[in-house]
Design a protein around this motif. Sequence first.
Motif, mmCIF file in Angstrom:
data_model
loop_
_atom_site.group_PDB
_atom_site.id
_atom_site.type_symbol
_atom_site.label_atom_id
_atom_site.label_comp_id
_atom_site.label_asym_id
_atom_site.label_seq_id
_atom_site.Cartn_x
_atom_site.Cartn_y
_atom_site.Cartn_z
ATOM 1 N N GLU A 1 -2.974 1.425 66.551
ATOM 2 C CA GLU A 1 -3.455 2.280 65.463
ATOM 3 C C GLU A 1 -3.574 1.491 64.159
ATOM 4 O O GLU A 1 -4.565 1.625 63.431
ATOM 5 N N LEU A 2 -2.586 0.646 63.876
ATOM 6 C CA LEU A 2 -2.642 -0.183 62.664
ATOM 7 C C LEU A 2 -3.813 -1.160 62.742
ATOM 8 O O LEU A 2 -4.537 -1.353 61.750
ATOM 9 N N ILE B 1 -3.953 -3.388 50.837
ATOM 10 C CA ILE B 1 -3.851 -3.178 52.281
ATOM 11 C C ILE B 1 -2.387 -3.149 52.704
ATOM 12 O O ILE B 1 -1.991 -2.353 53.561
ATOM 13 N N LEU C 1 1.524 3.772 56.415
ATOM 14 C CA LEU C 1 1.283 4.170 57.804
ATOM 15 C C LEU C 1 2.469 3.838 58.708
ATOM 16 O O LEU C 1 2.385 3.979 59.922
ATOM 17 N N MET D 1 -1.120 0.284 52.018
ATOM 18 C CA MET D 1 -1.689 1.227 52.977
ATOM 19 C C MET D 1 -0.940 1.137 54.307
ATOM 20 O O MET D 1 -0.548 2.160 54.882
ATOM 21 N N LEU D 2 -0.719 -0.088 54.792
ATOM 22 C CA LEU D 2 -0.046 -0.276 56.076
ATOM 23 C C LEU D 2 1.394 0.211 56.034
ATOM 24 O O LEU D 2 1.877 0.841 56.981
ATOM 25 N N TRP E 1 -6.558 -0.700 64.306
ATOM 26 C CA TRP E 1 -7.772 0.099 64.088
ATOM 27 C C TRP E 1 -8.026 0.266 62.591
ATOM 28 O O TRP E 1 -9.152 0.090 62.130
ATOM 29 N N HIS E 2 -6.998 0.595 61.823
ATOM 30 C CA HIS E 2 -7.153 0.763 60.370
ATOM 31 C C HIS E 2 -7.591 -0.547 59.711
ATOM 32 O O HIS E 2 -8.429 -0.538 58.803
ATOM 33 N N ASN F 1 -11.198 -1.093 60.643
ATOM 34 C CA ASN F 1 -12.046 -0.129 59.947
ATOM 35 C C ASN F 1 -12.383 -0.594 58.534
ATOM 36 O O ASN F 1 -13.367 -0.169 57.952
ATOM 37 N N ARG F 2 -11.582 -1.511 58.009
ATOM 38 C CA ARG F 2 -11.836 -2.087 56.681
ATOM 39 C C ARG F 2 -12.485 -3.465 56.787
ATOM 40 O O ARG F 2 -12.607 -4.178 55.813
#
Length: 152
Positions: free
Chosen positions: A86-87, A113, A120, A116-117, A89-90, A93-94
């Motif tokens: 999932e991480l 970033i 998450l 953000m991580l 993917w994020h 996505n950037r």
Amino acid sequence: MTTCSSIIRAFTDPAGTITLDETARHRRRMAMVSDNGISFLLDLPEARHIRHGDGLLLDDGRVIKVVAEAEELLEIRARDRLHLIELAWHIGNRHLAAQIEPERVLIRRDHVIEAMLEGLGATVAPVVEIFEPVGGAYSGHAHGHEHHHHHD
């Protein structure tokens, strides 16, 4: 000027080394100087990522060994494998360059970033290591992500 038009993997007794960070290892054409002063023109048929340990074969038969320079990166770890996916993917996505390993992901340092991580649930730590990001879906193309538009 001496020219390098091919990259080789198997070689012995290099004439020198050239130390490059990840960005400098993604090239097609560029004047370069080895760590011991050998000047040459890198002139590849297309841009490609040159890896740590690759040999730059010069037109006079000498080989310059590529040494990847350690860089300031972020190491991202997760609670479990699904969380790591999932991480990743994020990060993807950037459109960030990422080195994906079974237990962690490495990216260039970026405080936005990183926050953000952490938000998450990731464990994020600064590290200094060689950076070998995954080639993108378009990494085999000379110009990266290409679009063809028809204009009337």
